[in-house]
Design an enzyme around this catalytic site. Structure first.
Site, PDB file in Angstrom:
ATOM      1  N   GLN A  94       0.816  -1.209   0.000  1.00 47.83           N
ATOM      2  CA  GLN A  94       0.000   0.000   0.000  1.00 47.83           C
ATOM      3  C   GLN A  94       0.848   1.256   0.000  1.00 47.83           C
ATOM      4  O   GLN A  94       2.058   1.232   0.246  1.00 47.83           O
ATOM      5  CB  GLN A  94      -0.916   0.007   1.228  1.00 47.83           C
ATOM      6  CG  GLN A  94      -0.176  -0.020   2.555  1.00 47.83           C
ATOM      7  CD  GLN A  94      -1.122  -0.136   3.740  1.00 47.83           C
ATOM      8  OE1 GLN A  94      -1.309   0.822   4.480  1.00 47.83           O
ATOM      9  NE2 GLN A  94      -1.725  -1.316   3.913  1.00 47.83           N
ATOM     10  N   HIS A  96       0.130   5.694   1.017  1.00 41.59           N
ATOM     11  CA  HIS A  96      -0.793   6.726   1.477  1.00 41.59           C
ATOM     12  C   HIS A  96      -0.548   7.998   0.670  1.00 41.59           C
ATOM     13  O   HIS A  96       0.603   8.357   0.407  1.00 41.59           O
ATOM     14  CB  HIS A  96      -0.601   7.001   2.967  1.00 41.59           C
ATOM     15  CG  HIS A  96      -0.740   5.775   3.816  1.00 41.59           C
ATOM     16  ND1 HIS A  96      -1.854   4.969   3.768  1.00 41.59           N
ATOM     17  CD2 HIS A  96       0.103   5.203   4.709  1.00 41.59           C
ATOM     18  CE1 HIS A  96      -1.694   3.960   4.613  1.00 41.59           C
ATOM     19  NE2 HIS A  96      -0.515   4.077   5.188  1.00 41.59           N
ATOM     20  N   GLU A 131       3.078   8.300   8.595  1.00 45.46           N
ATOM     21  CA  GLU A 131       2.905   7.569   9.849  1.00 45.46           C
ATOM     22  C   GLU A 131       4.248   7.155  10.435  1.00 45.46           C
ATOM     23  O   GLU A 131       5.262   7.058   9.724  1.00 45.46           O
ATOM     24  CB  GLU A 131       2.020   6.336   9.637  1.00 45.46           C
ATOM     25  CG  GLU A 131       2.553   5.322   8.652  1.00 45.46           C
ATOM     26  CD  GLU A 131       1.513   4.273   8.272  1.00 45.46           C
ATOM     27  OE1 GLU A 131       0.309   4.596   8.242  1.00 45.46           O
ATOM     28  OE2 GLU A 131       1.909   3.132   7.989  1.00 45.46           O
ATOM     29  N   HIS A 260       4.785   0.442   1.167  1.00 41.90           N
ATOM     30  CA  HIS A 260       5.163  -0.354   2.325  1.00 41.90           C
ATOM     31  C   HIS A 260       4.159  -1.472   2.552  1.00 41.90           C
ATOM     32  O   HIS A 260       3.045  -1.457   2.022  1.00 41.90           O
ATOM     33  CB  HIS A 260       5.261   0.518   3.584  1.00 41.90           C
ATOM     34  CG  HIS A 260       3.972   1.182   3.981  1.00 41.90           C
ATOM     35  ND1 HIS A 260       3.435   2.240   3.289  1.00 41.90           N
ATOM     36  CD2 HIS A 260       3.109   0.919   5.005  1.00 41.90           C
ATOM     37  CE1 HIS A 260       2.305   2.620   3.864  1.00 41.90           C
ATOM     38  NE2 HIS A 260       2.079   1.826   4.901  1.00 41.90           N
ATOM     39  N   ARG A 279      -4.291   0.559  -2.202  1.00 41.09           N
ATOM     40  CA  ARG A 279      -3.735  -0.798  -2.174  1.00 41.09           C
ATOM     41  C   ARG A 279      -3.471  -1.289  -3.591  1.00 41.09           C
ATOM     42  O   ARG A 279      -4.222  -0.983  -4.516  1.00 41.09           O
ATOM     43  CB  ARG A 279      -4.689  -1.752  -1.464  1.00 41.09           C
ATOM     44  CG  ARG A 279      -5.026  -1.341  -0.038  1.00 41.09           C
ATOM     45  CD  ARG A 279      -6.045  -2.281   0.594  1.00 41.09           C
ATOM     46  NE  ARG A 279      -6.455  -1.795   1.907  1.00 41.09           N
ATOM     47  CZ  ARG A 279      -7.455  -0.940   2.112  1.00 41.09           C
ATOM     48  NH1 ARG A 279      -8.156  -0.489   1.071  1.00 41.09           N
ATOM     49  NH2 ARG A 279      -7.762  -0.547   3.327  1.00 41.09           N
TER      50      ARG A 279
END
Length: 395
Positions: A94, A96, A131, A260, A279
């Site tokens: 995936q 972001h 993140e 990642h 994804r």
């Protein structure tokens, strides 16, 4: 200060017992992949026993809850989301999105009439989602692209037409464009390999491992992913990515645009308050390859391991290269009063022991698994007791 209750997420890849054991509650009988502590609209934490949620608490008095500085930068919303994450099996390959892509994608799906909770919706908010994950146990991941020449070496000599094709792409252009070509070849619907092509490459890695592989970790990862998601091209994509092992107490930052996949372990995550995930494979959930390929950063770079700074002896602070969040971990062993870092709106979660958190006007006792939201107006905090606290706040 307001006690809050986390929201569990039962994604299929989650461990059934790691988070319940960590936070001291009875396992529900199915996977507990994540526990969320935040105010994201899709799963805001309950406040003071569940009479209302954290998003409603903040909306009722954003100035007191967030402070003027946070409101000026982020509006009337909590800019971060704190989680516990426990992958027992590999989760999706995936990426972001950045803020610009998330905002445009959210508006486009709104105009198209895609319901906000539709399984095939990509963008559930307008925010980016960088993140940071802090390992509580050994934590395995894939993160970012390897150097193109190193990736080419991993495909060299494998008895697989697919491996030969990818090797040629990377050798002919050992640059980010070569990585883009190889990654796109694997995932784009017009060129993606068949499940049989993937199986042939997997068997070639298995044979190389039996024969004394010079890259046993990469080959073992291929076999692990093949057992979980047979025939998925994401298995092969793992050879393009950096492997990462975090030991307990270490942290990894994943920027927007960074490809990642988490493979296994137990950790604390803090991120921008977003649920936007694009994804490309290794999942049974919605996959949008075209959208992911447009959001990826193809520049090869080593994983970003974040070293902590020590605050007053008991606390390690992990500063991320974004404005939305920072994470601190406080280990109390002497039952003395220790100042806590941070300002503005904070969420504190007790992972072990019993800790008393004190502000100028309030005091709360936290035990294993309990959490509290601290409003900006509470000011400086201190803690005493014996145990471990994690805290999310805004830099």
């Amino acid at each position: 200060m307001h006690r809050i209750g986390g929201i569990t997420r039962d994604y299929a890849w989650g461990s059934p017992d790691a988070i319940p054991a960590l936070l001291d509650f009875a396992p529900p009988g199915g996977p507990v992949a994540e526990m969320w502590f935040g105010a994201h609209p899709s799963a805001p934490a309950g406040v003071d026993g569940g009479a209302r949620d954290l998003a409603a608490l903040i909306a009722a008095d954003p100035s007191a809850m967030l402070g003027d500085d946070v409101r000026a930068r982020f509006g009337d919303r909590l800019p971060y989301l704190l989680k516990i994450v426990a992958p027992q099996r590999p989760l999706s390959l995936q990426v972001h999105p950045n803020v610009e892509r998330a905002s445009a994608g959210f508006d486009a799906e709104d105009r198209a009439g895609v319901p906000i909770d539709a399984p095939h919706r990509n963008y559930r908010d307008r925010n980016h989602k960088p993140e940071l994950v802090y390992a509580l146990t050994p934590f395995e991941a894939l993160c970012g692209f390897r150097a193109p020449r190193r990736a080419a070496e991993l495909f060299a000599g494998l008895a697989s037409p697919l491996a030969e094709k990818l090797h040629a792409l990377l050798r002919s252009d050992p640059s980010p464009e070569g990585v883009r070509a190889a990654f796109t070849c694997l995932l784009d619907r017009r060129s993606r390999p068949s499940p049989q092509d993937v199986r042939v490459l997997v068997e070639a890695c298995r044979e190389r491992l039996r024969s004394g592989s010079t890259s046993p970790r990469a080959d073992s990862t291929v076999l692990t992913l093949a057992a979980a998601y047979p025939g998925d091209p994401g298995i092969v994509a793992s050879l393009l990515l950096n492997p990462v092992t975090l030991q307990p107490g270490e942290a990894l930052f994943v920027p927007a645009g960074g490809v990642h996949a988490y493979l296994g372990g137990l950790g604390v995550e803090v991120m921008a308050s977003s649920d936007n995930v694009l994804r490309a494979g290794l999942t049974t959930k919605h996959v949008d390859v075209d959208e992911l390929l447009g959001a990826v950063d193809y520049v090869a770079a080593p994983p970003i391991r974040t070293a902590p700074e020590v605050f007053h002896g008991a606390t390690r602070v992990f500063y991320a290269p974004v404005d939305d969040f920072e994470l601190s971990v406080t280990d109390l062993v002497d039952d003395e009063v220790h100042p806590l870092p941070g300002r503005g709106p904070r969420i504190l979660l007790c992972l072990a022991g019993t800790v008393t958190v004190t502000s100028a006007d309030d005091e709360v006792v936290l035990v294993q698994g309990s959490a509290v939201f601290v409003a900006a107006v509470e000011g400086v905090l201190s803690a005493r007791g014996t145990g471990t606290l994690v805290q999310a706040d805004v830099p």
